[in-house]
Write a protein that holds these residues in place. Structure first.
Motif, PDB file in Angstrom:
ATOM      1  N   THR A 106      45.865  41.600  40.850  1.00  0.00           N
ATOM      2  CA  THR A 106      44.545  40.975  40.788  1.00  0.00           C
ATOM      3  C   THR A 106      43.533  41.913  40.147  1.00  0.00           C
ATOM      4  N   PRO A 107      42.623  41.341  39.341  1.00  0.00           N
ATOM      5  CA  PRO A 107      41.528  42.147  38.787  1.00  0.00           C
ATOM      6  C   PRO A 107      40.349  42.274  39.746  1.00  0.00           C
ATOM      7  N   GLY A 108      40.419  41.601  40.896  1.00  0.00           N
ATOM      8  CA  GLY A 108      39.315  41.615  41.855  1.00  0.00           C
ATOM      9  C   GLY A 108      38.872  40.206  42.170  1.00  0.00           C
ATOM     10  N   GLY A 109      37.658  40.059  42.644  1.00  0.00           N
ATOM     11  CA  GLY A 109      37.163  38.730  42.970  1.00  0.00           C
ATOM     12  C   GLY A 109      35.883  38.781  43.776  1.00  0.00           C
ATOM     13  N   LEU A 110      35.687  37.764  44.589  1.00  0.00           N
ATOM     14  CA  LEU A 110      34.444  37.589  45.321  1.00  0.00           C
ATOM     15  C   LEU A 110      34.440  38.399  46.609  1.00  0.00           C
ATOM     16  N   ASP A 111      33.270  38.946  46.928  1.00  0.00           N
ATOM     17  CA  ASP A 111      33.142  39.796  48.103  1.00  0.00           C
ATOM     18  C   ASP A 111      33.421  39.023  49.391  1.00  0.00           C
ATOM     19  N   ASN A 112      32.872  37.813  49.521  1.00  0.00           N
ATOM     20  CA  ASN A 112      33.060  37.040  50.752  1.00  0.00           C
ATOM     21  C   ASN A 112      34.524  36.716  50.980  1.00  0.00           C
ATOM     22  N   ALA A 113      35.222  36.295  49.912  1.00  0.00           N
ATOM     23  CA  ALA A 113      36.645  35.972  50.040  1.00  0.00           C
ATOM     24  C   ALA A 113      37.447  37.212  50.405  1.00  0.00           C
ATOM     25  N   MET A 114      37.123  38.344  49.780  1.00  0.00           N
ATOM     26  CA  MET A 114      37.829  39.589  50.085  1.00  0.00           C
ATOM     27  C   MET A 114      37.640  39.993  51.537  1.00  0.00           C
ATOM     28  N   ARG A 115      36.428  39.894  52.052  1.00  0.00           N
ATOM     29  CA  ARG A 115      36.171  40.288  53.440  1.00  0.00           C
ATOM     30  C   ARG A 115      36.859  39.333  54.419  1.00  0.00           C
ATOM     31  N   ASP A 116      36.944  38.050  54.058  1.00  0.00           N
ATOM     32  CA  ASP A 116      37.678  37.118  54.919  1.00  0.00           C
ATOM     33  C   ASP A 116      39.150  37.514  55.030  1.00  0.00           C
ATOM     34  N   ILE A 117      39.746  37.895  53.898  1.00  0.00           N
ATOM     35  CA  ILE A 117      41.155  38.299  53.916  1.00  0.00           C
ATOM     36  C   ILE A 117      41.329  39.583  54.707  1.00  0.00           C
ATOM     37  N   VAL A 118      40.423  40.539  54.525  1.00  0.00           N
ATOM     38  CA  VAL A 118      40.509  41.800  55.265  1.00  0.00           C
ATOM     39  C   VAL A 118      40.432  41.540  56.769  1.00  0.00           C
ATOM     40  N   GLN A 119      39.530  40.679  57.194  1.00  0.00           N
ATOM     41  CA  GLN A 119      39.408  40.361  58.619  1.00  0.00           C
ATOM     42  C   GLN A 119      40.675  39.707  59.150  1.00  0.00           C
ATOM     43  N   ASP A 120      41.293  38.832  58.352  1.00  0.00           N
ATOM     44  CA  ASP A 120      42.534  38.195  58.781  1.00  0.00           C
ATOM     45  C   ASP A 120      43.663  39.221  58.893  1.00  0.00           C
ATOM     46  N   ILE A 121      43.707  40.181  57.969  1.00  0.00           N
ATOM     47  CA  ILE A 121      44.736  41.217  58.037  1.00  0.00           C
ATOM     48  C   ILE A 121      44.559  42.078  59.279  1.00  0.00           C
ATOM     49  N   LEU A 122      43.317  42.488  59.534  1.00  0.00           N
ATOM     50  CA  LEU A 122      43.058  43.361  60.678  1.00  0.00           C
ATOM     51  C   LEU A 122      43.349  42.654  62.006  1.00  0.00           C
ATOM     52  N   ALA A 123      43.177  41.350  62.054  1.00  0.00           N
ATOM     53  CA  ALA A 123      43.402  40.602  63.298  1.00  0.00           C
ATOM     54  C   ALA A 123      44.810  40.020  63.394  1.00  0.00           C
ATOM     55  N   SER A 124      45.626  40.210  62.374  1.00  0.00           N
ATOM     56  CA  SER A 124      46.950  39.583  62.354  1.00  0.00           C
ATOM     57  C   SER A 124      47.867  40.183  63.420  1.00  0.00           C
TER      58      SER A 124
END
Length: 468
Positions: free
Chosen positions: A72-90
């Motif tokens: 990935t070249p990157g993307g949106l901050d909100n989407a990235m933070r949502d994924i990070v939160q899901d990873i941390l809570a997985s």
């Protein structure tokens, strides 16, 4: 009795040997699977929804590991933070893997890699360049290193821009540094990736403890992870010892809804859908009763609005696009011979350029698409203007005067007068020449409720002079 016991022991031994492969197969089948999720292209709301769904499914099916394979070249901050939160809570450990060779985890991808329990890269891949980029209104610094503000009264806006850029960089730096500290990785380089936009190749990242390992492919990754203990981020979680060497790999494919939403949320397609919606509704308003253009236009416009509300849009760009489309509609209903249309084309072109910040990776609108849509709009305006000019050139007629030049069919005639059929209606006619029933005549003058007619000249089309 002794012989019987001997044979029973022999049979029990043979039965145990015969059942051993089955038992071994049952143990092998009991090894929890490994889920593989592919993240490719710009990271947006559709990507975040797909990752969330995959992590939930992995937890429900008791997978031992989820591998996020990224390019990935990157993307949106909100989407990235949502994924990070899901990873941390997985409740299932997550391994980030930049692959295949030649892939990258730039910008938002770097944050995802740092958030994973295991960070891995394939040879000839890279990560970094994690400086936040301003989205929305242009000219606000874009997350780049602030320049020295000018002196005088004009310095206040520049100082404000520099302050906002510094706030974005400081926030992103602290966020990535906290992820590095959580996973025990190089926090100093994480801050450097945000503040200086530096990048690292796979081997350099491993040497500087930015990642945990380098693997040639997924099989090599699972082989290196076999026997490693990881602690998921869910409350009360205990360490999980991986047994990935012979585990079944389940590749999670995006469901049709996620694929559809991913396609619709493309900025270029959203712009096309907006134009289809506006033109469809405009055609329906100009020609009531066709139904299909109105239905297609309404659906397309709603899909475009849904896609735009998920993107980092510039509201000035949206306003210019809507203003341009309004001018197109005004040109169709209140012809200005191109003046409104020309203003609409200009507003639409500038609005499309400003709609999405092109510095946000994967979310820019190609200039070629903007040019094509602008030319289509210009062609529409030219067509409407030409029709307006032709309508202006025709003489204005009202009442009985509109009958002049119309073609009629003689029903009966005698003594210089008779009856004729004009546009399905019976009219009294007079003529200086004898006429016969069924003959085509042309109206030359209207006096009261009587029409003066004459024969249609030879070689003239009877439909040319029909009333407008």
């Amino acid at each position: 009795m002794t012989m019987r016991r001997h044979w029973l022991c022999v049979l029990a031994l043979l039965l145990a040997v015969a059942l051993q492969p089955t038992a071994g197969g049952a143990v092998q089948a009991a090894v929890p699977p490994v889920f593989l999720v592919r993240i490719q292209g710009g990271i947006g709301p559709a990507t975040a929804a797909e990752v969330k769904r995959s992590l939930q499914r992995a937890a429900q099916e008791h997978a031992q590991l989820v591998v996020l394979e990224m390019d990935t070249p990157g993307g949106l901050d909100n989407a990235m933070r949502d994924i990070v939160q899901d990873i941390l809570a997985s409740p299932v450990p997550v391994a980030g893997y930049v692959a295949p060779s030649g892939a990258r985890a730039a910008s938002a991808g770097t944050y995802l890699l740092y958030a994973c329990h295991v960070a891995a890269m394939a040879p000839a891949t890279n990560l970094g360049a994690a400086t936040p980029v301003e989205i929305g209104m242009p000219g606000t610094g874009g997350g780049r290193a602030p320049a020295a503000p000018p002196t005088g009264a004009a310095s206040a806006p520049a100082e404000h821009d520099d302050t906002m850029a510094a706030k974005r960089v400081n926030d992103a730096s602290a966020y990535l540094r906290s992820l590095a500290q959580l996973r025990g990785r190089n926090a100093a380089w994480a801050e450097q990736a945000v503040r200086e936009s530096v990048s690292l190749a796979a081997n350099e990242a491993l040497a500087r403890k930015v990642i945990d390992l380098v693997a040639t492919d997924t099989a090599d990754l699972l082989r290196q992870l076999d026997g490693r203990e990881l602690t998921p981020g869910s409350p009360g979680a205990v360490a999980v010892k991986l047994a990935t060497a012979g585990a079944t790999v389940v590749r999670i494919e995006a469901e049709w809804r996620a694929r559809l939403l991913g396609v619709i949320s493309d900025p270029g397609l959203a712009l096309i859908l907006m134009m289809i919606g506006i033109y469809g509704l405009l055609f329906e308003f100009m020609n009531p009763g066709f139904i299909a253009p109105g239905v297609i236009g309404g659906v397309a416009l709603l899909l475009a609005l849904w896609a735009l509300q998920m993107m980092p849009i510039n509201y000035a760009g949206v306003g210019l696009i809507l203003l341009g489309l309004a001018f197109f509609a005004a040109e169709a209903f209140v012809p200005s011979y191109g003046a409104l249309g020309l203003g609409g084309v200009t507003a639409f072109a500038f609005g499309a350029l400003l709609l999405i910040d092109s510095d946000v990776p994967g979310f820019g609108i190609p200039l070629s698409l903007i040019a094509v849509l602008t030319l289509i709009s210009a062609a529409f305006v030219i067509g409407v203007a030409r029709m307006a000019v032709k309508a202006r050139a025709r003489p204005a007629r009202a009442g009985l005067q509109r009958m002049v030049g119309a073609t009629a069919e003689v029903l009966e005639f005698g003594g210089g007068e008779g009856w004729a059929l004009v546009d399905g209606e019976r009219w009294r006619i007079t003529a200086t020449q004898p006429l016969r029933p069924g003959q085509q005549v042309r109206v030359s003058r209207a006096e009261g409720l009587t029409l003066q007619v004459g024969p249609v000249p030879p070689g003239s089309s009877s439909t040319e002079a029909s009333p407008a």
